[in-house]
Design a protein around this motif. Structure first.
Motif, PDB file in Angstrom:
ATOM      1  N   UNK A  73       0.664  -1.337   0.015  1.00 29.41           N
ATOM      2  CA  UNK A  73       0.101   0.131  -0.133  1.00 29.41           C
ATOM      3  C   UNK A  73       1.093   1.300  -0.126  1.00 29.41           C
ATOM      4  N   UNK A  74       2.040   1.254   0.762  1.00 27.83           N
ATOM      5  CA  UNK A  74       2.904   2.415   0.665  1.00 27.83           C
ATOM      6  C   UNK A  74       3.526   2.500  -0.767  1.00 27.83           C
ATOM      7  N   UNK A  79       3.849   5.443  -5.861  1.00 26.24           N
ATOM      8  CA  UNK A  79       3.460   5.406  -7.375  1.00 26.24           C
ATOM      9  C   UNK A  79       2.453   6.499  -7.503  1.00 26.24           C
ATOM     10  N   UNK A  80       1.561   6.601  -6.834  1.00 20.74           N
ATOM     11  CA  UNK A  80       0.397   7.656  -7.295  1.00 20.74           C
ATOM     12  C   UNK A  80       1.240   8.914  -7.104  1.00 20.74           C
ATOM     13  N   UNK A  81       2.013   9.419  -6.088  1.00 16.60           N
ATOM     14  CA  UNK A  81       2.396  10.499  -5.811  1.00 16.60           C
ATOM     15  C   UNK A  81       3.463  10.749  -6.938  1.00 16.60           C
ATOM     16  N   UNK A  87       3.039  14.429 -13.823  1.00 15.03           N
ATOM     17  CA  UNK A  87       2.134  15.105 -14.644  1.00 15.03           C
ATOM     18  C   UNK A  87       2.320  16.826 -14.185  1.00 15.03           C
ATOM     19  N   UNK A  88       2.452  16.961 -12.968  1.00 19.81           N
ATOM     20  CA  UNK A  88       2.688  18.402 -12.705  1.00 19.81           C
ATOM     21  C   UNK A  88       4.053  18.986 -13.429  1.00 19.81           C
ATOM     22  N   UNK A  89       4.909  18.233 -13.355  1.00 15.38           N
ATOM     23  CA  UNK A  89       6.251  18.802 -14.055  1.00 15.38           C
ATOM     24  C   UNK A  89       6.071  18.805 -15.406  1.00 15.38           C
ATOM     25  N   UNK A  90       5.447  17.811 -16.009  1.00 10.70           N
ATOM     26  CA  UNK A  90       5.182  17.944 -17.478  1.00 10.70           C
ATOM     27  C   UNK A  90       4.336  19.115 -17.836  1.00 10.70           C
ATOM     28  N   UNK A  91       3.204  19.413 -17.224  1.00  9.07           N
ATOM     29  CA  UNK A  91       2.574  20.385 -17.476  1.00  9.07           C
ATOM     30  C   UNK A  91       3.084  21.816 -17.036  1.00  9.07           C
ATOM     31  N   UNK A  92       3.850  22.002 -16.189  1.00  8.08           N
ATOM     32  CA  UNK A  92       4.622  22.999 -16.070  1.00  8.08           C
ATOM     33  C   UNK A  92       5.612  23.211 -16.851  1.00  8.08           C
ATOM     34  N   UNK A  93       6.444  22.580 -17.262  1.00  7.22           N
ATOM     35  CA  UNK A  93       7.790  22.691 -17.869  1.00  7.22           C
ATOM     36  C   UNK A  93       7.596  22.260 -19.364  1.00  7.22           C
ATOM     37  N   UNK A  94       6.781  21.244 -19.551  1.00  8.17           N
ATOM     38  CA  UNK A  94       6.716  20.778 -20.887  1.00  8.17           C
ATOM     39  C   UNK A  94       6.570  21.787 -21.855  1.00  8.17           C
TER      40      UNK A  94
END
Length: 144
Positions: A73-74, A79-81, A87-94
């Motif tokens: 579970x950890x 993995x989800x984090x 996704x955040x890095x790709x949208x911010x810097x992509x």
């Protein structure tokens, strides 16, 4: 001796043989029951510790499975984090990085044309195919 006396003696002998046979059978049955009782007692003595060990092993396995479940579970949470961070890095810097790369490519092409020495004729490119140099295709759609 009369016929009745002979018959009586035969019946008495028959009964004696029958009683002797039954006595032997009962003696052997008694021995078998004693051996079976000893065997059951020995099996019981050995089975009780084995059952205790098996019970301890099952408890230990359950503890390990609980630990593995917690670890899984950890890992799922990590993995989800990581996915959310990716996704955040790709949208911010992509988007900006693609624009900077496209701008750099355009600048290189412009500078490459200027540095080529003002030749009006385009340079012919060549392609290496298995150790041989082959002139580039004349049309952009054809492949060599």
């Amino acid at each position: 001796m009369t016929g009745g006396e002979v018959a009586g003696i035969l019946v008495a002998v028959f009964w004696a043989i029958l009683v002797s046979f039954l006595a032997v059978v009962l003696a052997r049955l008694a021995q078998t029951l004693r051996a079976t009782t000893r065997l059951v007692a020995e099996v019981s003595e050995q089975a009780v510790p084995l059952l205790a060990q098996a019970s301890a092993t099952v408890r230990s396995a359950q503890t390990q499975l609980d630990r593995v479940d917690a670890i899984a579970s950890d890992v799922q949470e990590v993995t989800s984090n990581a996915s959310a961070l990716s996704t955040t890095v790709a949208s911010a810097f992509g988007g900006p990085l693609v624009k900077v790369a496209a701008f750099g490519y355009g600048v290189r092409r412009v500078l490459g044309r200027r540095g080529a020495g003002r030749e009006d004729a385009p340079r012919e490119r060549s392609t290496v195919v298995v150790g041989r140099t082959v002139p580039a295709a004349r049309g952009r759609n054809r492949k060599v």
